[in-house]
Design a protein around this motif. Structure first.
Motif, PDB file in Angstrom:
ATOM      1  N   ARG A 238      33.899  43.290  44.385  1.00 33.01           N
ATOM      2  CA  ARG A 238      34.228  43.875  45.678  1.00 33.01           C
ATOM      3  C   ARG A 238      35.710  44.246  45.666  1.00 33.01           C
ATOM      4  O   ARG A 238      36.566  43.373  45.528  1.00 33.01           O
ATOM      5  N   VAL A 239      35.989  45.515  45.810  1.00 37.28           N
ATOM      6  CA  VAL A 239      37.379  45.965  45.713  1.00 37.28           C
ATOM      7  C   VAL A 239      37.676  47.097  46.706  1.00 37.28           C
ATOM      8  O   VAL A 239      36.771  47.763  47.219  1.00 37.28           O
ATOM      9  N   GLN A 240      38.961  47.272  46.964  1.00 33.14           N
ATOM     10  CA  GLN A 240      39.471  48.498  47.576  1.00 33.14           C
ATOM     11  C   GLN A 240      40.291  49.185  46.495  1.00 33.14           C
ATOM     12  O   GLN A 240      41.023  48.535  45.770  1.00 33.14           O
ATOM     13  N   TYR A 241      40.174  50.489  46.382  1.00 30.61           N
ATOM     14  CA  TYR A 241      40.929  51.144  45.305  1.00 30.61           C
ATOM     15  C   TYR A 241      41.492  52.507  45.688  1.00 30.61           C
ATOM     16  O   TYR A 241      42.082  53.194  44.871  1.00 30.61           O
ATOM     17  N   LYS A 242      41.280  52.942  46.929  1.00 34.43           N
ATOM     18  CA  LYS A 242      41.789  54.251  47.322  1.00 34.43           C
ATOM     19  C   LYS A 242      41.974  54.298  48.836  1.00 34.43           C
ATOM     20  O   LYS A 242      41.561  53.393  49.563  1.00 34.43           O
ATOM     21  N   GLN A 243      42.590  55.352  49.300  1.00 37.41           N
ATOM     22  CA  GLN A 243      42.734  55.588  50.731  1.00 37.41           C
ATOM     23  C   GLN A 243      41.644  56.537  51.212  1.00 37.41           C
ATOM     24  O   GLN A 243      41.340  57.487  50.519  1.00 37.41           O
ATOM     25  N   PRO A 244      41.069  56.396  52.402  1.00 38.60           N
ATOM     26  CA  PRO A 244      41.299  55.277  53.308  1.00 38.60           C
ATOM     27  C   PRO A 244      40.703  53.996  52.750  1.00 38.60           C
ATOM     28  O   PRO A 244      39.704  54.042  52.029  1.00 38.60           O
ATOM     29  N   LYS A 245      41.296  52.875  53.105  1.00 38.28           N
ATOM     30  CA  LYS A 245      40.854  51.618  52.536  1.00 38.28           C
ATOM     31  C   LYS A 245      39.480  51.229  53.045  1.00 38.28           C
ATOM     32  O   LYS A 245      39.235  51.139  54.238  1.00 38.28           O
ATOM     33  N   GLU A 246      38.565  51.025  52.104  1.00 35.58           N
ATOM     34  CA  GLU A 246      37.246  50.515  52.449  1.00 35.58           C
ATOM     35  C   GLU A 246      36.783  49.638  51.299  1.00 35.58           C
ATOM     36  O   GLU A 246      37.127  49.863  50.146  1.00 35.58           O
TER      37      GLU A 246
ATOM     38  N   LEU B 274      35.670  49.025  37.233  1.00 36.55           N
ATOM     39  CA  LEU B 274      36.821  48.249  37.687  1.00 36.55           C
ATOM     40  C   LEU B 274      37.994  48.418  36.733  1.00 36.55           C
ATOM     41  O   LEU B 274      39.131  48.629  37.155  1.00 36.55           O
ATOM     42  N   LEU B 275      37.706  48.367  35.449  1.00 34.32           N
ATOM     43  CA  LEU B 275      38.765  48.494  34.454  1.00 34.32           C
ATOM     44  C   LEU B 275      39.347  49.909  34.442  1.00 34.32           C
ATOM     45  O   LEU B 275      40.482  50.118  34.035  1.00 34.32           O
ATOM     46  N   ASN B 276      38.559  50.871  34.902  1.00 33.91           N
ATOM     47  CA  ASN B 276      39.050  52.250  34.976  1.00 33.91           C
ATOM     48  C   ASN B 276      39.963  52.478  36.170  1.00 33.91           C
ATOM     49  O   ASN B 276      40.919  53.254  36.093  1.00 33.91           O
ATOM     50  N   ILE B 277      39.650  51.847  37.294  1.00 40.61           N
ATOM     51  CA  ILE B 277      40.403  52.119  38.525  1.00 40.61           C
ATOM     52  C   ILE B 277      41.580  51.177  38.716  1.00 40.61           C
ATOM     53  O   ILE B 277      42.487  51.470  39.479  1.00 40.61           O
ATOM     54  N   LYS B 278      41.574  50.040  38.025  1.00 40.40           N
ATOM     55  CA  LYS B 278      42.568  49.014  38.273  1.00 40.40           C
ATOM     56  C   LYS B 278      43.989  49.331  37.773  1.00 40.40           C
ATOM     57  O   LYS B 278      44.945  49.098  38.492  1.00 40.40           O
ATOM     58  N   PRO B 279      44.152  49.859  36.557  1.00 37.00           N
ATOM     59  CA  PRO B 279      45.506  50.016  36.009  1.00 37.00           C
ATOM     60  C   PRO B 279      46.406  50.912  36.863  1.00 37.00           C
ATOM     61  O   PRO B 279      46.013  52.025  37.228  1.00 37.00           O
ATOM     62  N   ASN B 280      47.580  50.417  37.175  1.00 33.52           N
ATOM     63  CA  ASN B 280      48.596  51.192  37.897  1.00 33.52           C
ATOM     64  C   ASN B 280      48.083  51.753  39.217  1.00 33.52           C
ATOM     65  O   ASN B 280      48.487  52.840  39.629  1.00 33.52           O
ATOM     66  N   ASN B 281      47.191  51.035  39.862  1.00 34.45           N
ATOM     67  CA  ASN B 281      46.640  51.512  41.126  1.00 34.45           C
ATOM     68  C   ASN B 281      47.235  50.713  42.299  1.00 34.45           C
ATOM     69  O   ASN B 281      46.915  49.547  42.486  1.00 34.45           O
ATOM     70  N   PRO B 282      48.115  51.354  43.094  1.00 31.39           N
ATOM     71  CA  PRO B 282      48.755  50.642  44.207  1.00 31.39           C
ATOM     72  C   PRO B 282      47.777  50.298  45.325  1.00 31.39           C
ATOM     73  O   PRO B 282      48.076  49.457  46.170  1.00 31.39           O
ATOM     74  N   HIS B 283      46.613  50.937  45.340  1.00 30.58           N
ATOM     75  CA  HIS B 283      45.620  50.685  46.389  1.00 30.58           C
ATOM     76  C   HIS B 283      44.630  49.594  45.998  1.00 30.58           C
ATOM     77  O   HIS B 283      43.791  49.206  46.790  1.00 30.58           O
ATOM     78  N   TYR B 284      44.723  49.155  44.752  1.00 33.87           N
ATOM     79  CA  TYR B 284      43.737  48.198  44.271  1.00 33.87           C
ATOM     80  C   TYR B 284      43.894  46.837  44.964  1.00 33.87           C
ATOM     81  O   TYR B 284      44.969  46.292  45.074  1.00 33.87           O
ATOM     82  N   LYS B 285      42.755  46.321  45.432  1.00 35.20           N
ATOM     83  CA  LYS B 285      42.728  45.002  46.044  1.00 35.20           C
ATOM     84  C   LYS B 285      41.382  44.353  45.734  1.00 35.20           C
ATOM     85  O   LYS B 285      40.333  44.945  45.951  1.00 35.20           O
TER      86      LYS B 285
END
Ligand SMILES: [Zn+2]
Length: 53
Positions: A18-26, A35-46
């Motif tokens: 379960r993650v947030q990775y972009k705006q708008p946050k959802e 997950l490994l694709n979206i996580k690196p250097n992603n300021p929106h990742y949670k």
């Protein structure tokens, strides 16, 4: 039976993250591969937990 699909690749997995990775946050569920694709250097990742079947 409980089923969930990855928000990005739309494949079905027994374990999703379960993650947030972009705006708008959802909150979305993604597989480990995506997950490994979206996580690196992603300021929106949670990270919000792990879902298992
Ligand atoms: Zn995926």
């Amino acid at each position: 039976m409980r089923k969930k699909h990855c928000h990005i690749c739309e494949n079905e997995f027994s374990t999703l993250f379960r993650v947030q990775y972009k705006q708008p946050k959802e909150w979305v569920f993604v597989c480990e591969h995506c997950l490994l694709n979206i996580k690196p250097n992603n300021p929106h990742y949670k990270y919000g937990g792990t879902w298992k079947k």
